[in-house]
Structure formats: structure tokens, C-alpha cells
Design an enzyme around this catalytic site. Structure first.
Site, short mmCIF file in Angstrom:
data_model
loop_
_atom_site.label_atom_id
_atom_site.label_comp_id
_atom_site.label_asym_id
_atom_site.label_seq_id
_atom_site.Cartn_x
_atom_site.Cartn_y
_atom_site.Cartn_z
CB CYS A 1 88.13 -20.97 7.14
SG CYS A 1 88.38 -21.68 5.52
CG HIS B 1 91.66 -21.52 9.12
ND1 HIS B 1 91.19 -22.79 8.88
CD2 HIS B 1 91.66 -20.88 7.91
CE1 HIS B 1 90.91 -22.91 7.59
NE2 HIS B 1 91.19 -21.77 6.99
CG ASN C 1 91.89 -24.47 4.26
OD1 ASN C 1 91.14 -24.86 5.16
ND2 ASN C 1 91.82 -23.26 3.73
O1 UT7 Z 1 90.81 -20.82 4.31
C1 UT7 Z 1 90.01 -19.85 3.71
C2 UT7 Z 1 90.76 -18.64 3.40
N1 UT7 Z 1 91.69 -18.89 2.32
C3 UT7 Z 1 92.92 -18.48 2.44
O2 UT7 Z 1 93.30 -17.99 3.48
C4 UT7 Z 1 93.80 -18.58 1.23
C5 UT7 Z 1 94.55 -17.29 1.08
N2 UT7 Z 1 95.36 -17.25 -0.13
C6 UT7 Z 1 96.50 -17.96 -0.25
O3 UT7 Z 1 96.85 -18.75 0.59
C7 UT7 Z 1 97.36 -17.69 -1.47
O4 UT7 Z 1 96.88 -16.55 -2.13
C8 UT7 Z 1 97.39 -18.87 -2.48
C9 UT7 Z 1 98.19 -20.02 -1.91
C10 UT7 Z 1 95.98 -19.32 -2.80
C11 UT7 Z 1 98.06 -18.43 -3.77
O5 UT7 Z 1 99.38 -17.94 -3.50
P1 UT7 Z 1 99.86 -16.53 -4.07
O6 UT7 Z 1 101.25 -16.40 -3.67
O7 UT7 Z 1 98.87 -15.50 -3.60
O8 UT7 Z 1 99.76 -16.77 -5.62
P2 UT7 Z 1 98.86 -16.02 -6.74
O9 UT7 Z 1 97.43 -16.46 -6.65
O10 UT7 Z 1 99.15 -14.57 -6.72
O11 UT7 Z 1 99.50 -16.64 -8.04
C12 UT7 Z 1 100.88 -16.46 -8.36
C13 UT7 Z 1 101.22 -17.30 -9.56
C14 UT7 Z 1 100.23 -17.16 -10.72
O12 UT7 Z 1 100.95 -17.23 -11.91
P3 UT7 Z 1 101.23 -15.91 -12.78
O13 UT7 Z 1 99.86 -15.37 -13.09
O14 UT7 Z 1 102.03 -15.00 -11.88
O15 UT7 Z 1 101.98 -16.43 -13.94
C15 UT7 Z 1 99.38 -18.39 -10.59
O16 UT7 Z 1 98.81 -18.79 -11.83
O17 UT7 Z 1 101.19 -18.69 -9.19
C16 UT7 Z 1 100.39 -19.40 -10.11
N3 UT7 Z 1 99.75 -20.52 -9.43
C17 UT7 Z 1 100.30 -21.74 -9.41
N4 UT7 Z 1 101.41 -22.25 -9.91
C18 UT7 Z 1 101.67 -23.55 -9.69
C19 UT7 Z 1 98.61 -20.52 -8.72
N5 UT7 Z 1 98.37 -21.74 -8.24
C20 UT7 Z 1 99.41 -22.52 -8.64
C21 UT7 Z 1 99.73 -23.88 -8.45
N6 UT7 Z 1 100.86 -24.33 -8.99
N7 UT7 Z 1 98.95 -24.70 -7.73
#
Ligand code: UT7
Length: 334
Positions: free
Chosen positions: A115, A255, A285
Site C-alpha cells: 500500500c 491511502h 482498498n
Molecule cells: O491497506 C493495507 C493495510 N491494511 C489495513 O490498513 C487494514 C487495517 N485493518 C482494518 O481495516 C480492520 O481491522 C478490518 C476492517 C480489516 C477489520 O475490522 P475490525 O473492526 O478490526 O474487526 P476484527 O477483525 O476485529 O473482527 C471483528 C468481528 C469478528 O467477529 P468476532 O470474532 O468478534 O465474532 C470478525 O469475524 O467482525 C467479524 N468480521 C466480519 N463480520 C462481517 C470480520 N470481517 C467481517 C465481515 N463481515 N466482512
């Protein structure tokens, strides 16, 4: 005596027409429009027809940039392509682009910085201009992320889209152009966002394919925390070093990985909405393409003028962190 600086003198972009909405993804994985919108800010992303190589997006973007500047491909000295989705592992996509464009005099290479690829490539291109070695460098950020996404993994497949942006760098001896950059790498973060197989560490086997190791793997929450911290830190350090503060910035082009990351940096720098570009809702992204696509959005919305102080910042896999500070030169935009 004024300094010879590298200026962005043209920009072209290419995004596929086909759109994948959050509602479409609801039919593919266990997710919801509400989750995607509130956690990321993404509403839709543009995606290629399967089998489309990254160079097929780059060439129209490059042609558009050259057309706007009134130049032909033979005018290019160097092509730098930032991508994590090269057409092939080798040769470099820059070589394929050189041939497809007919850039008969240009040499080129790829940059792998995920990125942060566009700020890194822009910085490299600027060095060739500043030293006087070259007069016209094409700097590209492009990715076909859908070629490496696992549509059984809801944690990653909803985040990314496809796109390309190309800028032309040329020398100017006025107050505009690239002023400074600040880049960092923290390779201890390699385990948090990567594509595990297909390289020399784990060459492709039936097993690696069965284990779905040829797709993007991310520990999102860890990357999120790192990105929030580093976005603001990198931007602020670069501003401070050049005797600026957040309030001096006319346009912050971040980004586009997550609206919450952009807004955290915006808040820390005290920037109003009018100075921050956000188009993640439309494209998701697109990895190396997000910054040139965001510059295009700013130009469409007439939010950047000649002489404006523009700050580009990205954080990505590696970890890589990159910020570039420039004074906008003013370019043809139609
Ligand atoms: O560009 C390169 C660099 N990348 C980034 O900058 C990405 C950085 N990370 C993020 O933007 C965020 O961490 C994400 C958008 C990827 C994820 O958001 P989050 O608020 O950190 O969620 P999480 O990974 O902690 O997951 C929370 C919950 C989980 O469920 P449980 O375990 O709490 O029951 C996930 O399984 O959300 C669930 N989850 C989803 N639910 C519905 C994860 N993805 C999804 C989804 N739909 N697509």
C-alpha cells in the site's frame, strides 16, 4: 538559485467498469452491508473481469496521462510500477507496460511496497529527475487485488478493489514539486499481512493451493492499530521537519484502507473535511492505486490548486510507511 524539483505534470487513471457492491458480497460470504460500511467506509469496489492482468489497467491510465500532457510514449525515460499484483512474478510489469505502450526509449522496474508503493515509487522517480539523469518518468500505482483475494474469507475479500493510476514526473525550477519524503520499514510486521505461498519460501504446490495460501492473509486488528499510529506519526514528522504543521496542509491524500484510519489521522492533524480526500466508499482498498485515484477525485472536485501544500501518506504490508510532501504544480484536467 531555485532548486530543480520533480513535479507531477500529468495524471491518468483506470478503474474497471464492473462494480461489486456490499449487497453483492452478502450473496458470496457471511457479511452485511452494515458491517462493511460501518467498519471500513466501503460501499462498492470496481473489479476486473477474471483474467485481466494489471498491465491492462496501467496502459490506459498511462495513455490518459500522456494525452493530457500532449506527449507520446517515446518521450518517457523511465517507467516505475508499484504493485503487489504483477502480471507475472517476472519479468517486471514495467517491462510489459513499456512494450504495450510503445515507450521505445524507456527502461523500467517494479516496486514492491504494497500500500506504500505509490509514495515509494514517486520518491524513486523524483531522484532521477532531481539529479538531472532523466526528464520524464512515469510513476504508476496499480493492483488487481481481486486476483489474490479469497472469496471464502470475509475478513479480506470485502476490503479490496482493482484500479490503476499513473503520473508523469518532470523537472521544474519554481516553488512547486516534491519537497521531501519520509519512509520507514518495519519488517517484523511481515507476518500480519502477506501472501504466504508462490514465492521462494513456499513455492506453489497442490498442498499450498489446497490450503488457500495463494491469497491475501491479514490479521486486520493488528494492522489497524499499527496503521492508526504510523499514519499520524509519519505525516507529523515530515511536516515538522519542513517547518509546517497540520494547519499548513491544503490537501491530505491518504491511502484508502479504512475510513476510520483516515479520520483518526485527520483528527490528530486538526484537518477539516474539505482538506481530506476520501473515496474509499467507491473503490475500496486498491493497494498501490489508492493515492493516484484519490488525487483524481480531488481534481474532479476542484479541491487542489497550483501552489497548494499536498501531503501523501500510506501504511501497508511489510510493514511499510511512506509520506511525501509536495507543492502542487497545476496540471491539465478534463
Ligand atoms: O491497506 C493495507 C493495510 N491494511 C489495513 O490498513 C487494514 C487495517 N485493518 C482494518 O481495516 C480492520 O481491522 C478490518 C476492517 C480489516 C477489520 O475490522 P475490525 O473492526 O478490526 O474487526 P476484527 O477483525 O476485529 O473482527 C471483528 C468481528 C469478528 O467477529 P468476532 O470474532 O468478534 O465474532 C470478525 O469475524 O467482525 C467479524 N468480521 C466480519 N463480520 C462481517 C470480520 N470481517 C467481517 C465481515 N463481515 N466482512
Amino acid at each position: 538559485m531555485s532548486q530543480r524539483r520533480a513535479c507531477i505534470t500529468a495524471l491518468g487513471t483506470c478503474v474497471p467498469e464492473r462494480v461489486l457492491t456490499n449487497a453483492d458480497l452478502e450473496g458470496i460470504v457471511d457479511t452485511s452491508d452494515e458491517w462493511i460500511r460501518t467498519r471500513t467506509g466501503i460501499e462498492r469496489r470496481h473489479v476486473v473481469e477474471p483474467g485481466t492482468p494489471t498491465s491492462d489497467l496501467i496502459v490506459p491510465a498511462a495513455r490518459e496521462a500522456l494525452r493530457r500532457r500532449g506527449l507520446g510514449p517515446e518521450s518517457l525515460d523511465l517507467i516505475i510500477v508499484a504493485t503487489v499484483t504483477p502480471d507475472m512474478i517476472f519479468p517486471a510489469t514495467a517491462c510489459i507496460v513499456q512494450d504495450k505502450l510503445g515507450a521505445s526509449r524507456a527502461w523500467g522496474f517494479d516496486v514492491s511496497a504494497a500500500c506504500s508503493g505509490f509514495p515509494y515509487a514517486l520518491t524513486m522517480g523524483a531522484q532521477f529527475i532531481q539529479t538531472g539523469a532523466h526528464r520524464r518518468v512515469l510513476v504508476v500505482g496499480a493492483d488487481v487485488m481481486t486476483s489474490i483475494l479469497d472469496y471464502e474469507d470475509r475478513k479480506t475479500c470485502v476490503l479490496f478493489g482493482d484500479g490503476a493510476g499513473a503520473v508523469l514526473l518532470e523537472p521544474r525550477e519554481d516553488e512547486t514539486g516534491i519537497l521531501d519524503f519520509s519512509h520507514q520499514v518495519d519488517g517484523s510486521g511481515a507476518c500480519y499481512l502477506n501472501l504466504p505461498a508462490g514465492g521462494s519460501q513456499r513455492p506453489a504446490t497442490h498442498e499450498t493451493v489446497d490450503q488457500r495460501l495463494h491469497y491475501v492473509h491479514q490479521q486486520g486488528a493488528h494492522v489497524f492499530k499499527y496503521a492508526v499510529r504510523k499514519f499520524a506519526e509519519s505525516a507529523e514528522q515530515l511536516l515538522l521537519r519542513n517547518d509546517f504543521t497540520g494547519t499548513d496542509v491544503d490537501l491530505f491524500v491518504a491511502h484508502q484502507a479504512n475510513i476510520r484510519i483516515i479520520e483518526a489521522a485527520q483528527q490528530r492533524m486538526g484537518l477539516p473535511d474539505s482538506k481530506v480526500v476520501k473515496n474509499i466508499n467507491e473503490y475500496g482498498n486498491t493497494t498501490a492505486a489508492t493515492i493516484p485515484l484519490a488525487l483524481a477525485t480531488a481534481l474532479d472536485e476542484k479541491r487542489v490548486d497550483r501552489g497548494d501544500l499536498v501531503l501523501l501518506t500510506a501504511v501497508g504490508a511489510g510493514f511499510t510507511v511512506g509520506s511525501v510532501l509536495l507543492r502542487w504544480s497545476g496540471i491539465a484536467w478534463d
